[in-house]
Design a protein around this motif. Structure first.
Motif, mmCIF file in Angstrom:
data_model
loop_
_atom_site.group_PDB
_atom_site.id
_atom_site.type_symbol
_atom_site.label_atom_id
_atom_site.label_comp_id
_atom_site.label_asym_id
_atom_site.label_seq_id
_atom_site.Cartn_x
_atom_site.Cartn_y
_atom_site.Cartn_z
ATOM 1 N N MET A 1 0.728 -1.330 -0.045
ATOM 2 C CA MET A 1 0.014 -0.060 -0.161
ATOM 3 C C MET A 1 0.774 1.305 0.099
ATOM 4 N N LYS A 2 0.271 2.373 -0.372
ATOM 5 C CA LYS A 2 0.852 3.574 -0.454
ATOM 6 C C LYS A 2 0.214 4.311 0.716
ATOM 7 N N ILE A 3 0.844 4.650 1.865
ATOM 8 C CA ILE A 3 0.196 5.282 3.105
ATOM 9 C C ILE A 3 0.780 6.604 3.144
ATOM 10 N N ALA A 4 -0.113 7.612 3.547
ATOM 11 C CA ALA A 4 0.109 8.738 3.996
ATOM 12 C C ALA A 4 0.209 8.846 5.398
ATOM 13 N N ILE A 5 0.959 9.324 6.202
ATOM 14 C CA ILE A 5 0.822 9.504 7.787
ATOM 15 C C ILE A 5 0.812 11.165 8.157
ATOM 16 N N ILE A 6 -0.027 11.557 8.544
ATOM 17 C CA ILE A 6 -0.036 13.004 8.666
ATOM 18 C C ILE A 6 0.011 13.153 10.345
ATOM 19 N N ALA A 7 1.066 13.496 10.720
ATOM 20 C CA ALA A 7 1.557 13.620 12.146
ATOM 21 C C ALA A 7 1.032 15.192 12.573
ATOM 22 N N HIS A 8 1.143 15.314 13.980
ATOM 23 C CA HIS A 8 1.134 16.634 14.556
ATOM 24 C C HIS A 8 2.381 17.530 14.193
ATOM 25 N N LEU A 9 2.475 18.506 14.497
ATOM 26 C CA LEU A 9 3.759 19.425 14.026
ATOM 27 C C LEU A 9 4.327 19.940 15.156
ATOM 28 N N LYS A 10 3.964 19.746 16.459
ATOM 29 C CA LYS A 10 4.568 20.519 17.441
ATOM 30 C C LYS A 10 6.135 20.190 17.988
ATOM 31 N N PHE A 11 6.327 18.749 17.690
ATOM 32 C CA PHE A 11 7.526 18.233 17.918
ATOM 33 C C PHE A 11 7.944 17.435 16.989
ATOM 34 N N PRO A 12 9.081 16.856 16.791
ATOM 35 C CA PRO A 12 9.565 16.181 15.583
ATOM 36 C C PRO A 12 9.356 14.701 16.112
ATOM 37 N N ILE A 13 9.225 13.794 15.051
ATOM 38 C CA ILE A 13 9.038 12.656 15.165
ATOM 39 C C ILE A 13 10.068 11.741 15.398
ATOM 40 N N VAL A 39 5.336 4.285 2.811
ATOM 41 C CA VAL A 39 4.985 5.251 3.702
ATOM 42 C C VAL A 39 5.700 6.686 3.512
ATOM 43 N N THR A 40 4.469 7.716 3.465
ATOM 44 C CA THR A 40 5.223 9.168 3.485
ATOM 45 C C THR A 40 4.713 9.600 4.652
ATOM 46 N N LEU A 41 5.630 10.104 5.563
ATOM 47 C CA LEU A 41 5.092 10.711 6.589
ATOM 48 C C LEU A 41 5.377 12.429 6.467
ATOM 49 N N TYR A 42 4.352 13.051 6.846
ATOM 50 C CA TYR A 42 4.362 14.464 6.749
ATOM 51 C C TYR A 42 4.197 14.955 8.291
ATOM 52 N N ALA A 43 5.762 15.606 8.753
ATOM 53 C CA ALA A 43 5.768 15.980 9.986
ATOM 54 C C ALA A 43 6.586 17.348 9.925
ATOM 55 N N SER A 44 7.057 17.494 11.160
ATOM 56 C CA SER A 44 7.789 18.888 11.341
ATOM 57 C C SER A 44 9.600 18.501 11.026
ATOM 58 N N GLU A 45 10.078 19.548 10.680
ATOM 59 C CA GLU A 45 11.647 19.312 10.501
ATOM 60 C C GLU A 45 12.263 18.787 11.707
ATOM 61 N N GLY A 46 13.194 17.796 11.586
ATOM 62 C CA GLY A 46 13.928 17.439 12.473
ATOM 63 C C GLY A 46 13.445 15.946 12.858
ATOM 64 N N VAL A 87 -1.096 15.542 -0.323
ATOM 65 C CA VAL A 87 -1.808 14.439 -0.064
ATOM 66 C C VAL A 87 -2.935 13.986 -1.150
ATOM 67 N N ALA A 88 -3.397 15.313 -1.465
ATOM 68 C CA ALA A 88 -4.606 15.302 -2.417
ATOM 69 C C ALA A 88 -3.806 14.893 -3.787
ATOM 70 N N LEU A 89 -2.424 15.194 -4.041
ATOM 71 C CA LEU A 89 -1.767 14.857 -5.264
ATOM 72 C C LEU A 89 -1.089 13.487 -5.279
ATOM 73 N N GLY A 90 -0.986 12.955 -4.209
ATOM 74 C CA GLY A 90 -0.187 11.860 -3.943
ATOM 75 C C GLY A 90 -0.534 10.511 -4.154
ATOM 76 N N ASP A 91 -1.555 10.240 -4.854
ATOM 77 C CA ASP A 91 -1.974 8.945 -5.483
ATOM 78 C C ASP A 91 -1.853 7.777 -4.189
ATOM 79 N N PHE A 92 -2.182 8.446 -3.153
ATOM 80 C CA PHE A 92 -2.094 7.204 -1.931
ATOM 81 C C PHE A 92 -3.440 6.330 -1.875
ATOM 82 N N ASP A 93 -2.995 5.027 -1.353
ATOM 83 C CA ASP A 93 -4.222 4.198 -1.117
ATOM 84 C C ASP A 93 -5.123 4.384 0.236
ATOM 85 N N ILE A 94 -4.220 4.974 1.402
ATOM 86 C CA ILE A 94 -4.781 5.139 2.567
ATOM 87 C C ILE A 94 -4.229 6.484 3.326
#
Length: 359
Positions: A1-13, A39-46, A87-94
């Protein structure tokens, strides 16, 4: 699967983890990648680069006054707009939404892939506004029964997918390190109550080690620093491995939440190491602990928490490990999220380009 994970941005993952949500997001992304998913993780720098990271902005941090709150709100709104455009352009499965922000929910209808949202906190504004907007057409997963109950007026039947931990990383230690001592770990903020844990350990006559990020300097200076002494030692903000070692060496863990704890990863980590827990009976904690693994105390009652410490320290460490293995295996958590993704893809099959057999 192509999975996008949207993290919160307050602290680095990334390690050292500021809190449980960062650790959870890190583990989930790592585990899914290890299973062969893209997996594509959208998260803060660091954040950790090898998680498929797309860094969006510097960590936004926590507000300490109205001006900082306004600045953070503006930065996060802009950042989540950027994320949802991608994400809208990313052709993700979930899409797996861990953001705790309303904007991904408001814009979920623009994304061809199905989105699931994990609930990690009690209801709060403005996140509630986003949840209400999607309550009729999105799947939500709560991390505990008690948290699901807090959301029930908005989401009548959220799924339950409890958090898990890496049981290998938090290895069992049958013999704690002498002399007998207690430990407390977590973010050093008022709602976690470390000042009450210090007082309770003293009431029980046990030295206390504590560790975690100093997330609120005013709280540290007024409530923690004055309590330091030869029987109370601050270890700093520890790496994952060092934290596990220290927890495993302790004779008992204190957990002192001053809010309804949504899950309590600190408790799960302690049990995995074989260290019994004395805790305020709030939120999900009474569901995590049983008589073999911990002792509950009345909320905010230091004397009762001290009493719980003296009882919990006598519990059998193998029983604590068994409890963790039964309830908190992160492999099972990942299995359940994978099953949820497949279910959502089946339902959305006619809408998205990909089909399940291609995953």
């Amino acid at each position: 699967m192509k999975i996008a994970i949207i993290a919160h941005l307050k602290f680095p993952i990334a390690q050292p983890f500021p809190g449980g949500l960062e650790m959870h997001t890190h583990f989930l992304a790592s585990a899914l990648r290890a299973r062969g998913h893209a997996v594509t993780l959208y998260a803060s720098e660091g954040s950790q680069a090898d998680l498929g990271l797309v860094p969006i902005c510097p960590p936004t941090g926590s507000a300490f006054d109205d001006a900082s709150a306004e600045r953070i709100d503006r930065l996060e709104a802009e950042a989540y707009e950027t994320i949802m455009d991608a994400v809208a352009l990313g052709d993700f499965d979930i899409v797996h939404n861990n953001s705790l922000h309303p904007l991904p929910l408001f814009r979920a209808g623009e994304v061809r892939a199905p989105m699931v949202t994990a609930l990690h906190t009690p209801p709060f504004e403005p996140f509630v506004q986003g949840v209400r907007a999607r309550a009729h057409d999105m799947t939500f997963a709560a991390v505990s029964d008690s948290l699901a109950e807090e959301w029930c007026e908005i989401i009548p039947r959220p799924l339950l997918i409890g958090n898990g931990i890496d049981l290998d990383a938090f290895a069992f230690n049958p013999a704690p390190k002498d002399p007998p001592h207690a430990i407390w770990t977590g973010r050093l903020v008022p709602e976690k109550g470390p000042h009450l844990a210090i007082d309770a350990a003293r009431a029980a006559g046990l030295p206390l080690l504590f560790a975690g990020p100093q997330a609120d300097i005013t709280y540290w200076e007024t409530m923690i620093a004055p309590r330091l002494g030869p029987d109370v030692t601050y270890l700093g903000h520890l790496s994952h491995a060092e934290l596990a070692r220290r927890v495993g060496e302790a004779h008992v863990t204190l957990c002192s939440p001053r809010w309804e704890e949504p899950f309590g990863l600190v408790v799960a980590e302690s049990l995995a190491c074989g260290t019994p827990v004395a805790a305020f009976g709030r939120g999900a904690i009474p569901d995590i602990l049983d008589a073999s693994s911990g002792v509950l105390a009345k909320a905010d009652d230091v004397a009762d928490l001290g009493r719980a410490v003296t009882q919990a320290i006598r519990l059998e460490r193998h029983a604590c490990r068994r409890r963790a293995e039964q309830l908190f295996d992160a492999t099972i958590m990942t299995d359940r999220y994978e099953a949820l993704y497949h279910q959502e893809m089946r339902v959305a099959g006619p809408v998205i380009h990909r089909v399940l057999d291609e995953a």
